[in-house]
Structures are given as structure tokens and as C-alpha cells.
Design a protein around this motif. Structure first.
Motif, short mmCIF file in Angstrom:
data_model
loop_
_atom_site.label_atom_id
_atom_site.label_comp_id
_atom_site.label_asym_id
_atom_site.label_seq_id
_atom_site.Cartn_x
_atom_site.Cartn_y
_atom_site.Cartn_z
N ASP A 127 1.25 -1.08 -0.29
CA ASP A 127 -0.11 -0.43 -0.21
C ASP A 127 1.25 1.36 0.27
O ASP A 127 0.88 2.20 -0.49
CB ASP A 127 -0.60 0.28 1.18
CG ASP A 127 -2.04 -0.50 1.01
OD1 ASP A 127 -2.00 -1.18 0.82
OD2 ASP A 127 -2.24 -1.24 2.40
N VAL A 128 2.21 1.70 0.94
CA VAL A 128 3.07 2.84 0.39
C VAL A 128 3.32 2.67 -0.41
O VAL A 128 3.45 3.50 -0.95
CB VAL A 128 4.12 1.93 1.49
CG1 VAL A 128 4.97 3.14 1.48
CG2 VAL A 128 3.31 2.03 2.97
N VAL A 169 -2.13 4.43 4.94
CA VAL A 169 -0.81 3.58 5.34
C VAL A 169 0.60 4.66 5.82
O VAL A 169 1.65 3.96 6.65
CB VAL A 169 -0.28 2.61 4.29
CG1 VAL A 169 -0.04 3.63 3.07
CG2 VAL A 169 0.80 1.32 4.91
N SER A 170 1.25 5.62 4.83
CA SER A 170 1.88 6.74 5.50
C SER A 170 2.30 7.36 6.93
O SER A 170 2.69 7.85 7.43
CB SER A 170 1.91 7.68 4.12
OG SER A 170 2.46 6.90 2.78
N GLY A 175 4.97 6.59 12.29
CA GLY A 175 5.20 6.31 13.89
C GLY A 175 6.19 5.65 13.70
O GLY A 175 7.39 5.56 14.83
N LEU A 176 6.17 5.06 12.89
CA LEU A 176 7.93 4.10 12.65
C LEU A 176 8.29 4.39 12.60
O LEU A 176 10.32 4.26 13.01
CB LEU A 176 7.68 3.24 12.10
CG LEU A 176 6.25 1.81 11.83
CD1 LEU A 176 6.12 1.58 11.12
CD2 LEU A 176 6.60 1.29 12.94
N THR A 188 4.54 14.57 3.60
CA THR A 188 4.32 15.04 2.70
C THR A 188 2.68 13.96 1.78
O THR A 188 2.19 14.94 1.55
CB THR A 188 5.05 14.94 1.98
OG1 THR A 188 5.95 16.04 2.45
CG2 THR A 188 5.10 15.98 0.28
N MET A 189 2.78 13.05 1.86
CA MET A 189 1.58 12.14 1.29
C MET A 189 0.43 12.12 2.08
O MET A 189 -1.00 12.47 1.73
CB MET A 189 1.94 10.95 1.35
CG MET A 189 3.38 10.53 -0.19
SD MET A 189 3.87 8.76 -0.13
CE MET A 189 2.60 8.02 -0.17
N MET A 190 0.59 12.06 3.50
CA MET A 190 -0.50 12.94 4.32
C MET A 190 -1.36 14.02 4.28
O MET A 190 -1.96 13.99 4.04
CB MET A 190 -0.21 11.97 5.72
CG MET A 190 -0.03 11.07 5.71
SD MET A 190 -1.33 9.67 4.87
CE MET A 190 -3.04 10.28 5.74
#
Length: 334
Positions: A127-128, A169-170, A175-176, A188-190
Motif C-alpha cells: 500500500d505504501v 498507511v503513510s 510513527g515508525l 508530505t503524502m498525508m
């Protein structure tokens, strides 16, 4: 006028069987007006776009697919719809080539199965990569030289039950990855997915389970701070009969003698089987209309714009897609 003039990324989701792929294709055709260029993407590996437009299976390459609807006023020229089938392996190879200059080296990794291993070993990696390519198509920059810049991107997305996880998913990566380019790119994606430039449209039919899943999906999207667009009610049956006639059919109060007289006046051979069959069809139609009315009332309570597409008894071919595209434009979705 479009209800969504600021949106660049239209995400179309829905419960399986509601026709979300058909709606996504029709929306892309509707958006491609007045010379605009639109990209229609799919990410589920079903090659649904190719089947709908009756073309060869799509590669991981942007291919000119169709001409959009002509402008309503007859002036100007229609735009163009391109299509892209996004698969995670090709998306990773492109990412390595764009950001790490691993052209031949990336293909060598693919030959040894490293790319397939990387896209399947960790949950969420697929998904990433899929959302990463989607982001790149919307936010084209100088890295992807010679690429087409699109006025709008339409995604035939995963089903409603998975859409929040897919787009978010981003957020999990942020968080990771506490620091570094992965964290920066994920943020940036979110930012795009949560901005007014994105709208998640939900497709449903007027049945209890799809409407309930639509309501649950809207709640999940809002909980994840993802922008909810409109609800497209697909496969709506015609409402040719007046409410009084439908009500009479539902409670078995239709005047049988009047029906027999009307049939005879039309020149038909009337027998008991024909009359009984028509009365049975009338009862079923009335029950269906009652069910649809109840579910439509639930849709109206969701607090989002609602659009309707008719049920097409002849099925969906290219001509039908243009017909649906025109209906979406007239109602303001495009």
C-alpha cells in the motif's frame, strides 16, 4: 459548475458489487472536458479499466485511453483520459530509479526476486508503494522528466472496508520512522491525502448492507481526518409509476378488471396467467421501491452531497460510460 473545483485527486471507493469501477471510469470521462487531461488509475490488479474500455491489459505505463466529454456549450475541445495500472513491484523499481538512480541495478534486483520479496515481506509495504505512485502522479516534479502533468487524477480504489487503511498507511510510517527521508515523504503524502485537493467519493446501491457500509466508511474516514467527498447512488431504478399506483400494487388494491380492460384495449390476448404475472411483477416492484425509499432516506441523513446514476438494463459499454459521465457532470460531481 463542479461541486469540487479544488480537488485534484478523486478517490472512488465502494462495497464490492456497487459499481465503483464503472463510476470511476465515468468520472474520469466527465472531468476530461475543455482540453483537460485526466489520469484514471487502478491498484487492485484486476485490469478492470482495460475490460471496460475493451483494450489490451494495461502495463505500468500511462496510456492514452479515451477522449473526454465535449464541453456543454459546444465551444472548445474535449480533454483526454489516460490510464495507469499501478502494481507495487513496478512502483518500487520506478522509485529506486527516480530517487536513488538505480536503473539497471534495480532491474537486476528484480531479476533475482528481491523486488517481489520486498513488496510481500512486510505488511503495508504494498500500500505504501501504491499510494506513493499515486502521490507522484498528482504532484509531478522535475525528477520525472517528460512525464505528463494532469489536471485531475481519479483512483479506482480498494473497497470501502479497506480505504481508510489504504490511504492512511503513510501515517503509520510516520510513527515508525522518527527521522529521515521516509518520515518526510510520508508526511508530505498525508498532507495531500488530508487536504482539500483530495476527495473520497463512496459508491452505493439502495440496499441495506451497502448503505450501512457507506455510513461506516464515512465515519472511519472522518475519524482518520481524510476528506469525504460525495455519495454516488448507483443503479437507481426508474420511477415511472406514480406513488399512488405503486402503493396500490404493494397492498394488492389494483383494480384487476381495469387492468384486463386496458390490456384488451391495447390489442393483447388477455388470459389469467398474463394478469396474474403482471400483478405479481407489480407487487415486487412496489416492495423494491419501498426498500429503496427507506435506504435513500438513510443516505440523505449522511450529511454529504448525493448523486444518482440510473440502472442500465443493457449493461455497461463505452457508450454507457459516456452516458453516466454526462449524468455526473449535470449533477455537479465533475
Amino acid at each position: 459548475m463542479s461541486d469540487w473545483p479544488r480537488v485534484r485527486l478523486h478517490v472512488v471507493t465502494g462495497k464490492g458489487g456497487t459499481g465503483k469501477s464503472t463510476v470511476a471510469a465515468a468520472l474520469a470521462l466527465a472531468l476530461a472536458d475543455e482540453g483537460r487531461t485526466v489520469l484514471l488509475c487502478e491498484v487492485e490488479g484486476r485490469q478492470g479499466i482495460a475490460r471496460m474500455f475493451d483494450v489490451d491489459p494495461l502495463p505500468f505505463a500511462e496510456r492514452r485511453l479515451a477522449t473526454g466529454l465535449p464541453p456543454d456549450d459546444g465551444a472548445g475541445r474535449p480533454g483526454v483520459v489516460h490510464a495507469l495500472h499501478i502494481d507495487p513491484e513496478s512502483a518500487l523499481l520506478e522509485y529506486l530509479a527516480l530517487y536513488y538512480k538505480l536503473g539497471r541495478a534495480g532491474r537486476a534486483l528484480d531479476k533475482f526476486g528481491v523486488i517481489e520479496f520486498a513488496t510481500t515481506i512486510a505488511p503495508g509495504v504494498r500500500d505504501v508503494l501504491l499510494t506513493g505512485k499515486l502521490f507522484e502522479a498528482v504532484e509531478r516534479n522535475r525528477r520525472n522528466k517528460g512525464a505528463i502533468h494532469y489536471d485531475a487524477v481519479v483512483l479506482d480504489a480498494p473497497p470501502t472496508g479497506r480505504i481508510t487503511q489504504f490511504l492512511g498507511v503513510s501515517d503509520e510510517l510516520i510513527g515508525l520512522a522518527k527521522v529521515g527521508p521516509v518520515k518526510s515523504q510520508s508526511e508530505t503524502m498525508m498532507t495531500l491525502f488530508r487536504s482539500p485537493r483530495t476527495a473520497v467519493h463512496l459508491v452505493t446501491v439502495l440496499e441495506e448492507m451497502p448503505v450501512q457500509e457507506t455510513a461506516d466508511g464515512i465515519a472511519e474516514l472522518r475519524g482518520a481526518r481524510l476528506p469525504v467527498g460525495g455519495v454516488i447512488v448507483n443503479q437507481v431504478r426508474s420511477r415511472d409509476l406514480a406513488r399512488a399506483a405503486v402503493g396500490a400494487a404493494g397492498v394488492d388494491t389494483l383494480d384487476e378488471q381495469t387492468l384486463v380492460a386496458d390490456l384488451a384495449e391495447s390489442g393483447l390476448d388477455v388470459d389469467d396467467a398474463l394478469v396474474a404475472g403482471l400483478l405479481h411483477e407489480g407487487r415486487e416492484h412496489a416492495e423494491r421501491r419501498e426498500l429503496e425509499a427507506a435506504q435513500r432516506a438513510r443516505v440523505d441523513e449522511l450529511g454529504v452531497p448525493v448523486y444518482e446514476l440510473p440502472r442500465l438494463p443493457g449493461g455497461v459499454d463505452l457508450g454507457a460510460l459516456y452516458e453516466l459521465a454526462g449524468a455526473l457532470r449535470r449533477q455537479g460531481l465533475a
